[in-house]
Scaffold this motif. Structure first.
Motif, mmCIF file in Angstrom:
data_model
loop_
_atom_site.group_PDB
_atom_site.id
_atom_site.type_symbol
_atom_site.label_atom_id
_atom_site.label_comp_id
_atom_site.label_asym_id
_atom_site.label_seq_id
_atom_site.Cartn_x
_atom_site.Cartn_y
_atom_site.Cartn_z
ATOM 1 N N LEU A 25 19.515 30.555 -14.123
ATOM 2 C CA LEU A 25 18.806 29.295 -14.285
ATOM 3 C C LEU A 25 17.404 29.431 -13.713
ATOM 4 O O LEU A 25 17.166 30.240 -12.810
ATOM 5 C CB LEU A 25 19.559 28.182 -13.556
ATOM 6 C CG LEU A 25 21.005 27.944 -14.002
ATOM 7 C CD1 LEU A 25 21.672 26.910 -13.111
ATOM 8 C CD2 LEU A 25 21.059 27.512 -15.456
ATOM 9 N N PRO A 26 16.467 28.621 -14.199
ATOM 10 C CA PRO A 26 15.122 28.652 -13.603
ATOM 11 C C PRO A 26 15.176 28.229 -12.146
ATOM 12 O O PRO A 26 16.087 27.517 -11.725
ATOM 13 C CB PRO A 26 14.335 27.646 -14.448
ATOM 14 C CG PRO A 26 15.305 26.935 -15.290
ATOM 15 C CD PRO A 26 16.601 27.646 -15.245
ATOM 16 N N MET A 27 14.189 28.659 -11.402
ATOM 17 C CA MET A 27 14.094 28.292 -9.988
ATOM 18 C C MET A 27 13.444 26.916 -9.854
ATOM 19 O O MET A 27 12.541 26.585 -10.620
ATOM 20 C CB MET A 27 13.265 29.327 -9.222
ATOM 21 C CG MET A 27 13.891 30.713 -9.186
ATOM 22 S SD MET A 27 15.495 30.747 -8.361
ATOM 23 C CE MET A 27 15.000 30.435 -6.683
ATOM 24 N N PRO A 28 13.891 26.131 -8.897
ATOM 25 C CA PRO A 28 13.217 24.843 -8.672
ATOM 26 C C PRO A 28 11.804 25.076 -8.162
ATOM 27 O O PRO A 28 11.555 26.023 -7.428
ATOM 28 C CB PRO A 28 14.094 24.165 -7.617
ATOM 29 C CG PRO A 28 14.948 25.229 -7.032
ATOM 30 C CD PRO A 28 15.015 26.357 -7.999
ATOM 31 N N THR A 29 10.888 24.212 -8.555
ATOM 32 C CA THR A 29 9.509 24.299 -8.066
ATOM 33 C C THR A 29 9.196 23.179 -7.075
ATOM 34 O O THR A 29 8.213 23.254 -6.359
ATOM 35 C CB THR A 29 8.512 24.244 -9.233
ATOM 36 O OG1 THR A 29 8.724 23.047 -9.979
ATOM 37 C CG2 THR A 29 8.670 25.460 -10.127
ATOM 38 N N GLY A 30 10.040 22.154 -7.052
ATOM 39 C CA GLY A 30 9.880 21.059 -6.095
ATOM 40 C C GLY A 30 10.977 21.117 -5.050
ATOM 41 O O GLY A 30 11.782 22.058 -5.025
ATOM 42 N N PRO A 31 11.040 20.110 -4.197
ATOM 43 C CA PRO A 31 12.107 20.078 -3.182
ATOM 44 C C PRO A 31 13.491 20.075 -3.831
ATOM 45 O O PRO A 31 13.722 19.341 -4.798
ATOM 46 C CB PRO A 31 11.846 18.761 -2.445
ATOM 47 C CG PRO A 31 10.433 18.397 -2.752
ATOM 48 C CD PRO A 31 10.118 18.982 -4.097
ATOM 49 N N VAL A 32 14.389 20.893 -3.312
ATOM 50 C CA VAL A 32 15.759 20.966 -3.829
ATOM 51 C C VAL A 32 16.501 19.708 -3.368
ATOM 52 O O VAL A 32 16.531 19.396 -2.171
ATOM 53 C CB VAL A 32 16.473 22.237 -3.321
ATOM 54 C CG1 VAL A 32 17.943 22.213 -3.701
ATOM 55 C CG2 VAL A 32 15.780 23.472 -3.881
ATOM 56 N N ILE A 33 17.085 18.984 -4.340
ATOM 57 C CA ILE A 33 17.824 17.768 -3.998
ATOM 58 C C ILE A 33 19.313 17.904 -4.286
ATOM 59 O O ILE A 33 20.091 17.048 -3.873
ATOM 60 C CB ILE A 33 17.247 16.522 -4.702
ATOM 61 C CG1 ILE A 33 17.273 16.666 -6.223
ATOM 62 C CG2 ILE A 33 15.849 16.229 -4.197
ATOM 63 C CD1 ILE A 33 16.879 15.379 -6.947
ATOM 64 N N LEU A 34 19.723 18.965 -5.005
ATOM 65 C CA LEU A 34 21.141 19.175 -5.284
ATOM 66 C C LEU A 34 21.405 20.669 -5.386
ATOM 67 O O LEU A 34 20.671 21.385 -6.057
ATOM 68 C CB LEU A 34 21.550 18.486 -6.594
ATOM 69 C CG LEU A 34 23.005 18.669 -7.022
ATOM 70 C CD1 LEU A 34 23.955 17.995 -6.017
ATOM 71 C CD2 LEU A 34 23.238 18.093 -8.417
ATOM 72 N N THR A 35 22.478 21.096 -4.723
ATOM 73 C CA THR A 35 22.921 22.485 -4.812
ATOM 74 C C THR A 35 24.383 22.483 -5.247
ATOM 75 O O THR A 35 25.202 21.763 -4.688
ATOM 76 C CB THR A 35 22.783 23.194 -3.448
ATOM 77 O OG1 THR A 35 21.417 23.106 -3.024
ATOM 78 C CG2 THR A 35 23.182 24.653 -3.558
ATOM 79 N N ILE A 36 24.685 23.299 -6.247
ATOM 80 C CA ILE A 36 26.053 23.418 -6.751
ATOM 81 C C ILE A 36 26.524 24.847 -6.507
ATOM 82 O O ILE A 36 25.810 25.803 -6.798
ATOM 83 C CB ILE A 36 26.127 23.070 -8.254
ATOM 84 C CG1 ILE A 36 25.576 21.659 -8.497
ATOM 85 C CG2 ILE A 36 27.567 23.190 -8.759
ATOM 86 C CD1 ILE A 36 25.495 21.262 -9.953
ATOM 87 N N SER A 37 27.739 24.966 -5.989
ATOM 88 C CA SER A 37 28.301 26.289 -5.702
ATOM 89 C C SER A 37 29.768 26.310 -6.143
ATOM 90 O O SER A 37 30.273 25.344 -6.688
ATOM 91 C CB SER A 37 28.188 26.606 -4.207
ATOM 92 O OG SER A 37 28.919 25.655 -3.456
ATOM 93 N N GLY A 38 30.411 27.415 -5.887
ATOM 94 C CA GLY A 38 31.828 27.544 -6.222
ATOM 95 C C GLY A 38 32.026 28.222 -7.561
ATOM 96 O O GLY A 38 31.341 29.203 -7.874
#
Length: 169
Positions: A25-38
């Motif tokens: 996926l592309p990298m975020p350029t702004g503040p990260v507001i959600l992270t999905i893992s698993g």
């Protein structure tokens, strides 16, 4: 001739280590507001998928007009469908552990993520939600559309100040 064989073996190992169909996926350029893992196939770093607001908006906006038990009157919530988000990261699990900024957590069955089900809302009535207003992200079900959504179980899944999700078997 040793190096070309090692390089070929290393390349083959790397290719087989990636799940079939996995995307970066592309990298975020702004503040990260959600992270999905698993249990996800598509990532943008160390087994996780991190999203800024623009990345969530780019997945397609959906609206739910509903009353909630936490806010007076009817509001228009805008966000990305939970189903769309799970499809985007290639989620392969049965449950979502959703966590808030203060480490409060709930479990949401993946089967809740339908075409008409909940959204991960980032706006209420056209304005971004601050932490004080249950933002930046709030899982909103269409409570007003059916009594099936007006139960204590569903209310308990409507986590606000969401910032992490883990997809689990």
């Amino acid at each position: 001739m040793l190096f070309p064989r090692l390089a070929t073996a290393a390349l083959a190992t790397a290719l087989f280590a990636l799940p079939a169909g996995a995307e970066t996926l592309p990298m975020p350029t702004g503040p990260v507001i959600l992270t999905i893992s698993g249990e996800i196939e598509n990532t943008n770093g160390d087994g996780t998928a991190a999203f800024d607001l623009d990345m969530l908006r780019a997945l397609g906006e959906s609206e739910i007009v509903t009353e909630t038990i936490w806010t007076p009157a009817t509001h228009t919530f805008t966000g990305v469908r939970l189903k769309t988000l799970l499809d985007h990261v290639g989620a392969e699990g049965d449950e979502i552990t959703a966590m808030a900024i203060n480490d409060y957590g709930v479990t949401i069955p993946v089967e809740d993520a339908t075409e008409t089900g909940p959204i991960v809302a980032y706006e209420m009535d056209g304005a971004q939600m601050s932490r004080r207003d249950k933002g930046p992200l709030w899982v909103i079900y269409p409570f007003s559309s059916s009594s099936d959504y007006r139960t204590e179980v569903i209310y308990s899944r409507s986590i606000w100040q969401l910032d992490r999700m883990t997809i689990e078997e």
